[in-house]
Enzyme design. Structure first.
Site, mmCIF file in Angstrom:
data_model
loop_
_atom_site.group_PDB
_atom_site.id
_atom_site.type_symbol
_atom_site.label_atom_id
_atom_site.label_comp_id
_atom_site.label_asym_id
_atom_site.label_seq_id
_atom_site.Cartn_x
_atom_site.Cartn_y
_atom_site.Cartn_z
ATOM 1 C CD GLU A 32 -2.787 1.372 2.402
ATOM 2 O OE1 GLU A 32 -2.733 0.521 3.308
ATOM 3 O OE2 GLU A 32 -3.584 2.317 2.416
ATOM 4 C CE LYS B 104 -6.030 -0.043 1.733
ATOM 5 N NZ LYS B 104 -6.752 -0.642 2.854
HETATM 6 P P1 13P Z 1 -9.444 4.342 3.984
HETATM 7 O O1 13P Z 1 -10.290 3.576 3.010
HETATM 8 O O2 13P Z 1 -10.240 4.994 5.087
HETATM 9 O O3 13P Z 1 -8.468 5.258 3.318
HETATM 10 O O4 13P Z 1 -8.578 3.266 4.764
HETATM 11 C C1 13P Z 1 -7.960 2.287 4.038
HETATM 12 C C2 13P Z 1 -6.686 1.971 4.682
HETATM 13 O O5 13P Z 1 -6.481 0.851 5.104
HETATM 14 C C3 13P Z 1 -5.659 3.018 4.777
HETATM 15 O O6 13P Z 1 -4.457 2.456 5.163
#
Ligand code: 13P
Length: 335
Positions: free
Chosen positions: A175, A217
């Protein structure tokens, strides 16, 4: 098909998405404070258990990302939280980074920490029932940032994390989140996100990560939250798809977007357009925290014993997001 690829596909196939419920205690406390609920272990569990025992878990949610506190808790039925999640058919995941700290050398930016001792912690999480993990690198956009240093240091950490996670038999969610905060244009977001993602895959390759056993992600390509530029969902989808096509290797099985502070409807509508226009082999779905939870949390805070009502709201959002990941959502379905 490798075992890791099977796990990744189980999480994101057939319109299923990920419930990101891995808020650290500090973040969860902010969320609970905002609706005037005391943030203690009991209340954090109460809200999360309501979500994890809702009916959309079976039909819409392929994976749940937990925080360390939650993966060790027991549900009211006596099952552990991973047992409860697994009983719905979803896969248990765990956030394994220890948060973003000031980056030495560019002290207005952040580097995500948590590599020391990670190999040992991963064995513990596997034994607790986790089969996938998350690590979030975070980047802000200004005229000077993200710096080359932050792009390089965070990509390096993400890749070392991913290699260790695969060694432990779990699927790493990679991510890199380029934040929406700021006055930048969507074009700036496109350029910076492209650079960030490209660097992540250079490092993943160097660290011999099996890409088929990973999930990306990313953020969507959006203009900054304080910019006056307003893009349609179609424009957002086109720019997001171009960025991903240019920078994500085709071996990656799927992409699960974060919501990043978008409203529920924006996050749903934008994903729907991305799915409709998706001309790649990547599965496109959601890994939402706020866009799945915020309406349920608001409702729950008015009466924390109203489990059914809270689940109805959560189920609706999960269903809308699953429609969106298949390009079958429309505003009418919200009524
Ligand atoms: P959000 O969808 O609220 O951005 O959170 C996703 C997430 O895991 C951020 O690290």
């Amino acid at each position: 098909m490798s075992e890791l690829n099977k796990i990744a596909l189980k999480i994101i196939s057939n319109g299923k998405g990920i419930l990101a419920a891995d808020e650290s205690t500090a973040t969860m406390t902010n969320r609970l404070d905002s609706v005037n609920i005391i943030s203690n272990e009991k209340n954090r569990l109460l809200f999360r258990e309501i979500l994890f025992s809702s009916s959309s878990m079976k039909s819409c949610i392929g994976g749940v990302i937990l925080y360390d506190e939650t993966i060790r808790q027991k549900s009211s039925s006596g099952k552990t939280i991973p047992e409860l999640i697994n009983s719905t058919g979803a896969v248990t995941g765990i956030k394994v980074d220890t948060g973003a700290k000031v980056l030495a050398g560019s002290n207005k930016e952040k580097i995500t920490e948590g590599l020391d001792g990670l190999r040992e912690r991963l064995i513990d999480y596997y034994n607790l029932g986790a089969r996938f993990t998350k690590w979030r690198g975070v980047y802000k956009i200004t005229d000077r940032y993200p710096s080359k240093l932050s792009i390089s240091a965070n990509a390096h950490a993400l890749a070392r994390y991913a290699a260790l996670v695969q060694e432990a038999g779990m699927v790493p969610i990679v991510e890199p989140e380029v934040l929406m905060e700021g006055s930048h244009s969507a074009e700036d977001c496109f350029n910076k996100t492209s650079e960030v993602i490209k660097k992540c895959y250079d490092e993943l390759e160097l660290n011999k990560v099996e890409l088929k056993g990973t999930i990306l992600k990313p953020n969507m390509i959006l203009s900054g939250s304080s910019s006056s530029e307003k893009l349609s969902s179609t424009e957002i989808a086109e720019m997001t798809l171009k960025c991903l096509k240019d920078n994500v290797p085709s071996e990656v099985p799927g992409i699960a977007f974060l919501s990043g502070g978008q409203s529920d409807i924006e996050a749903t509508s934008n994903l729907n357009q991305i799915s409709l226009k998706n001309d790649t082999n990547f599965i496109m779905t959601y890994s939402y925290g706020r866009a799945l939870q915020q309406s349920a949390l608001k409702f729950w805070s008015k009466d924390i014993n109203n489990k059914e009502g809270t689940q109805e709201i959560f189920d609706h959002r999960a269903k809308m997001c699953t429609f969106a990941s298949q390009g079958k959502w429309s505003e009418n379905l919200e009524k």
